[in-house]
Enzyme design. Structure first.
Site, PDB file in Angstrom:
ATOM      1  N   GLU A  52       1.174  59.527 -21.808  1.00 22.74           N
ATOM      2  CA  GLU A  52      -0.067  58.832 -21.450  1.00 22.74           C
ATOM      3  C   GLU A  52       0.293  57.426 -20.950  1.00 22.74           C
ATOM      4  O   GLU A  52       1.104  56.746 -21.560  1.00 22.74           O
ATOM      5  CB  GLU A  52      -0.958  58.722 -22.689  1.00 22.74           C
ATOM      6  CG  GLU A  52      -2.330  58.181 -22.376  1.00 22.74           C
ATOM      7  CD  GLU A  52      -3.186  58.100 -23.644  1.00 22.74           C
ATOM      8  OE1 GLU A  52      -4.321  58.552 -23.591  1.00 22.74           O
ATOM      9  OE2 GLU A  52      -2.706  57.580 -24.661  1.00 22.74           O
ATOM     10  N   ARG A 127      -3.418  63.713 -23.738  1.00 21.96           N
ATOM     11  CA  ARG A 127      -4.814  63.596 -23.286  1.00 21.96           C
ATOM     12  C   ARG A 127      -4.952  64.094 -21.851  1.00 21.96           C
ATOM     13  O   ARG A 127      -3.988  64.475 -21.213  1.00 21.96           O
ATOM     14  CB  ARG A 127      -5.336  62.173 -23.394  1.00 21.96           C
ATOM     15  CG  ARG A 127      -5.403  61.658 -24.814  1.00 21.96           C
ATOM     16  CD  ARG A 127      -6.414  60.525 -24.877  1.00 21.96           C
ATOM     17  NE  ARG A 127      -6.350  59.808 -26.126  1.00 21.96           N
ATOM     18  CZ  ARG A 127      -6.944  60.220 -27.227  1.00 21.96           C
ATOM     19  NH1 ARG A 127      -7.661  61.322 -27.221  1.00 21.96           N
ATOM     20  NH2 ARG A 127      -6.838  59.536 -28.342  1.00 21.96           N
TER      21      ARG A 127
HETATM   22  P1  DGT Z   1      -0.958  58.483 -30.831  1.00 23.43           P
HETATM   23  O1  DGT Z   1       0.256  58.781 -30.037  1.00 23.43           O
HETATM   24  O2  DGT Z   1      -1.652  59.693 -31.358  1.00 23.43           O
HETATM   25  O3  DGT Z   1      -0.694  57.449 -31.878  1.00 23.43           O
HETATM   26  O4  DGT Z   1      -1.998  57.929 -29.819  1.00 23.43           O
HETATM   27  P2  DGT Z   1      -2.191  56.517 -29.204  1.00 23.43           P
HETATM   28  O5  DGT Z   1      -3.154  55.769 -30.048  1.00 23.43           O
HETATM   29  O6  DGT Z   1      -0.900  55.843 -28.861  1.00 23.43           O
HETATM   30  O7  DGT Z   1      -2.833  56.936 -27.863  1.00 23.43           O
HETATM   31  P3  DGT Z   1      -4.343  57.051 -27.569  1.00 23.43           P
HETATM   32  O8  DGT Z   1      -4.535  58.041 -26.494  1.00 23.43           O
HETATM   33  O9  DGT Z   1      -5.090  57.399 -28.777  1.00 23.43           O
HETATM   34  O10 DGT Z   1      -4.736  55.673 -26.948  1.00 23.43           O
HETATM   35  C1  DGT Z   1      -3.991  54.489 -26.844  1.00 23.43           C
HETATM   36  C2  DGT Z   1      -4.972  53.343 -26.913  1.00 23.43           C
HETATM   37  O11 DGT Z   1      -5.849  53.389 -25.801  1.00 23.43           O
HETATM   38  C3  DGT Z   1      -5.874  53.392 -28.128  1.00 23.43           C
HETATM   39  O12 DGT Z   1      -6.167  52.072 -28.529  1.00 23.43           O
HETATM   40  C4  DGT Z   1      -7.123  54.068 -27.636  1.00 23.43           C
HETATM   41  C5  DGT Z   1      -7.188  53.635 -26.214  1.00 23.43           C
HETATM   42  N1  DGT Z   1      -7.741  54.633 -25.295  1.00 23.43           N
HETATM   43  C6  DGT Z   1      -7.077  55.700 -24.794  1.00 23.43           C
HETATM   44  N2  DGT Z   1      -7.830  56.341 -23.916  1.00 23.43           N
HETATM   45  C7  DGT Z   1      -8.995  55.682 -23.843  1.00 23.43           C
HETATM   46  C8  DGT Z   1     -10.177  55.864 -23.080  1.00 23.43           C
HETATM   47  O13 DGT Z   1     -10.306  56.753 -22.250  1.00 23.43           O
HETATM   48  N3  DGT Z   1     -11.169  54.963 -23.300  1.00 23.43           N
HETATM   49  C9  DGT Z   1     -11.062  53.955 -24.195  1.00 23.43           C
HETATM   50  N4  DGT Z   1     -12.104  53.130 -24.330  1.00 23.43           N
HETATM   51  N5  DGT Z   1      -9.967  53.751 -24.916  1.00 23.43           N
HETATM   52  C10 DGT Z   1      -8.944  54.596 -24.736  1.00 23.43           C
END
Ligand code: DGT
Length: 260
Positions: A52, A127
């Site tokens: 991502e 995602r």
């Molecule tokens: P993981 O690997 O499961 O620990 O996931 P993360 O937290 O590194 O990755 P992810 O997809 O949950 O998102 C990274 C950051 O970006 C997190 O603070 C949420 C935010 N984020 C991701 N996609 C979106 C989106 O489409 N909209 C908004 N508002 N925030 C998003």
């Protein structure tokens, strides 16, 4: 009944050969998608993980667009931080950018290695353009951070792009890493990403409900018809799957069966 179906029946045949399958990993913030993605990447040469592009959202160069040179005054823009600091102002902008980067990722052709594979080649995404809409953008709309005009505009261009790109952005399956929001909160706090300092458990609860509606209850009427019937592999990500070798192996067996 479709939840643990494997993907073999889903993949169209091209030129007599099954083409590369495409699967996304979905789940709440900090559930462990990246860790799980790395695990898959190292488990088989037939699997290619497309990460991502979080770093891109943290680092937009204001002075340069493709094919131009950044001006000396260019500043680095952290859109992820702006979205968390002022969601009403920046959520729509954030969703246009995150979705664009997700389309870009899903449109990338598979590496030659996968095309030569004799096994079951799979391209895996962290995602997808679908969670962009059905998890985040929808949630921001329900929270009032995206207004009804922005939501209507978002859905209009999103549907147009999905229709225009057709099978190029279709998925054959989804792996849902499922964990209680409280568990995700602990992991989020442990990793300490600076932009996420203000993230509250309530926000993770809401995102959890969106995931459940989409991938477990399959109850929302907004969704693309094809997505309602897509096979979903649910994995219990509340366990420490990175550290526990036994759990890791069980996960990999389930994933392998799902892909085959
Ligand atoms: P993981 O690997 O499961 O620990 O996931 P993360 O937290 O590194 O990755 P992810 O997809 O949950 O998102 C990274 C950051 O970006 C997190 O603070 C949420 C935010 N984020 C991701 N996609 C979106 C989106 O489409 N909209 C908004 N508002 N925030 C998003």
């Amino acid at each position: 009944p479709s939840r643990s179906r494997c993907l073999s029946s889903q993949v169209p045949i091209q030129d007599g050969k099954a083409r590369v399958k495409r699967v996304s990993i979905e789940g709440n913030i900090a559930v462990g998608k990246s860790t799980f993605a790395r695990l898959l990447q190292s488990a088989s040469p037939d699997w290619e993980v497309m990460a991502e592009p979080v770093s891109k959202w943290q680092n937009i160069n204001s002075g340069a667009s493709k094919g131009t040179v950044a001006s000396p005054q260019a500043t680095v823009i952290n859109l992820l931080q702006m979205m968390y600091q002022d969601p009403q102002r920046w959520s729509y902008t954030f969703q246009t950018y995150s979705c664009m980067s997700r389309f870009r990722t899903q449109l990338q052709p598979p590496p030659a290695r996968l095309l030569r594979s004799e096994g079951t080649p799979v391209q895996v995404y962290e995602r997808s353009v679908y969670s962009d809409r059905y998890i985040f953008a929808l949630n921001m709309f329900e929270l009032g951070c995206i207004n009804s005009t922005e939501w209507a505009v978002y859905q209009d261009w999103h549907s147009l792009l999905v229709e225009q790109f057709g099978h190029q952005v279709e998925l054959e399956g989804i792996i849902y890493l499922r964990a209680p929001p409280q568990k995700c909160m602990e992991r989020l706090e442990r990793r300490g990403r600076s932009e996420e300092i203000g993230v509250k458990l309530d926000y993770l609860n809401k995102l959890h409900i969106q995931h459940e509606r989409w991938l477990v209850e399959k109850s929302t009427e907004l969704h693309f018809e094809k997505l309602k019937h897509i096979p979903v592999l649910q994995l219990d990500a509340s366990v420490e799957f990175q550290a526990d070798l036994e759990v890791r192996d069980q996960f990999l067996i389930k994933v392998k069966n799902f892909f085959n």
